[in-house]
Design an enzyme around this catalytic site. Sequence first.
Site, PDB file in Angstrom:
ATOM      1  N   ASP A 165       7.037  -4.945  71.853  1.00 19.02           N
ATOM      2  CA  ASP A 165       8.046  -5.017  70.874  1.00 19.02           C
ATOM      3  C   ASP A 165       7.445  -5.191  69.643  1.00 19.02           C
ATOM      4  OD1 ASP A 165      10.531  -6.004  69.692  1.00 19.02           O
ATOM      5  OD2 ASP A 165       9.777  -7.633  69.543  1.00 19.02           O
ATOM      6  N   THR A 212      12.349  -1.761  66.214  1.00 19.58           N
ATOM      7  CA  THR A 212      11.159  -2.219  65.117  1.00 19.58           C
ATOM      8  C   THR A 212       9.977  -1.416  65.205  1.00 19.58           C
ATOM      9  OG1 THR A 212      10.631  -3.601  67.144  1.00 19.58           O
ATOM     10  CG2 THR A 212      11.789  -4.783  65.432  1.00 19.58           C
ATOM     11  N   THR A 213       9.749  -0.799  66.292  1.00 18.14           N
ATOM     12  CA  THR A 213       8.541   0.164  66.247  1.00 18.14           C
ATOM     13  C   THR A 213       8.802   1.168  65.488  1.00 18.14           C
ATOM     14  OG1 THR A 213       8.032  -0.719  68.341  1.00 18.14           O
ATOM     15  CG2 THR A 213       6.695   1.136  67.691  1.00 18.14           C
ATOM     16  N   ASP A 217      16.547  -8.177  72.752  1.00 14.71           N
ATOM     17  CA  ASP A 217      16.835  -6.764  71.968  1.00 14.71           C
ATOM     18  C   ASP A 217      18.085  -6.106  72.533  1.00 14.71           C
ATOM     19  OD1 ASP A 217      14.414  -7.541  70.658  1.00 14.71           O
ATOM     20  OD2 ASP A 217      13.301  -5.626  71.481  1.00 14.71           O
TER      21      ASP A 217
END
Length: 526
Positions: free
Chosen positions: A58, A91-92, A385
């Site tokens: 994550d 997020t990445t 998530d």
Amino acid sequence: MNSVFGDQVTEERAENARMSAFVGAIAVGDLVKTTLGPKGMDKLLQSASSDTALVTNDGATILKSIPLDNPAAKVLVNISKVQDDEVGDGTTSVTVLSAELLREAEKLIDQYKIHPQTIIEGYRIASQAALTALENAAVDNSGDKEKFHNDLIHIAKTTLSSKILSQDKEYFAKLATDAILRLNGSTNLEHIQIIKILGGKLSDSFLDEGFILAKKFGNNQPKKIENAKILIANTSLDTDKVKIFGTKFKVDSTSKLAELEKAEREKMKTKINKISKFGINTFINRQLIYDYPEQLMTDMGINSIEHADFEGVERLALVTGGEVVSTFDEPEKCKLGECDLIEEIMIGEDSFLKFSGCKAGEACTIVLRGATDQVLDESERSLHDALSVLSQTTKETKTVLGGGCAEMLMSKAVDTEAQNVDGKRALAVESFARALRQLPTILADNAGYDSSELVSKLRSSIYNGISTSGLDLNHGVIADMRELGIIESYKLKRAVVSSASEAAEVLLRVDNIIRAKPRTADRQNM
């Protein structure tokens, strides 16, 4: 030339400052980009001071756990954190896209000597074009219940496919969707409790309709209560002592001491009698309950649960519709919690209390099983998530296609826009399109395919108007994403593009970095 700065201040100017900003941001992008996509790998983070190890892919968790010195890198950490808070996933992607935008900007400044403000103007035009294209490509199925339910399951599968739960993604996608649909459109994930219990395997996890508390009833109390009326309290029922610090008693005989103890017991009895006036059959306290008050409650037919931690008490109040009370003088003013049944159940080796038929029908508990702590922690992050994205999708119901399809559509729109822009800004607009195309490239690279071939095939397919094409990374071919059910939330993609371009813009404006050590006592007052 003597610097006007003090001795402990360093300054980087123009080129150096910009390089420092670019290098930091690009390094962070490179750090997390291998975790992107269904074939992305995990990172193992070990703390030097303690022996905890963390395995995760994550983006936000990785960046949060690493102490970074570079100020530009911190900006990227920040956007990934905001993305995590706002949407929960992506997020990445947001970090990688921002890093790619800066990588492109670096080339423009080096090769074409374009002014950063010009690049920013170009990026503004491009991100506007990209977001418009994304909106036009988005589909809204919220009118058709069955289609929307399928969308949610597909979104959950897409989110989970890049995480540790990908092997059981069918099962967990259904589990997450069921949990979110119980919320009836609320985005408050407090109602969904996740309990991690070591043992078993991931696929032994399950969704429980009720609320589960990791506690037991008191001694000699029935293990099951129907039509529970619950009083949730935060009060001290531990010591029957006089609670004044440093008090001393002088007694000249043991009978006086006995009187004192008797008085204390009476005090406790009065308190329990007050509690019994509420007409309840279950009493839950955040603090300890000692044997004497527990015994009194058992005699009155009230089941007691002690030491339900703060979170447990708050959640219980939320799901049973009661309030947490500390004084017991006015029973009529207090809202009691209610539920149909409380019973003790066993999960694995441990016993838990299960509250079913709660007042807030949306409450539920997801019990995760797994072989090690790391597996459980990472599963919880993955599930969180998925739940976050799904709950946001029930609010913003539009969806777009994954597998690099949305990025390529945006890149096409940005390329088209570049033809209408004059001067050097056009180069910046094209760069933005190139940065967007980097995301499918990284997806293909991580899966071990020839990215240049795959991405050029995808590009020609989408530029020729087949707007549902994307990368099928299990087989290394271009396929129809709508048929494969690779669907993502529109809000997530929109947040990725707008946050990444804003972050790139902030860093492009930098032309001076001044570092000063914090003032210490021995530094004179300058």
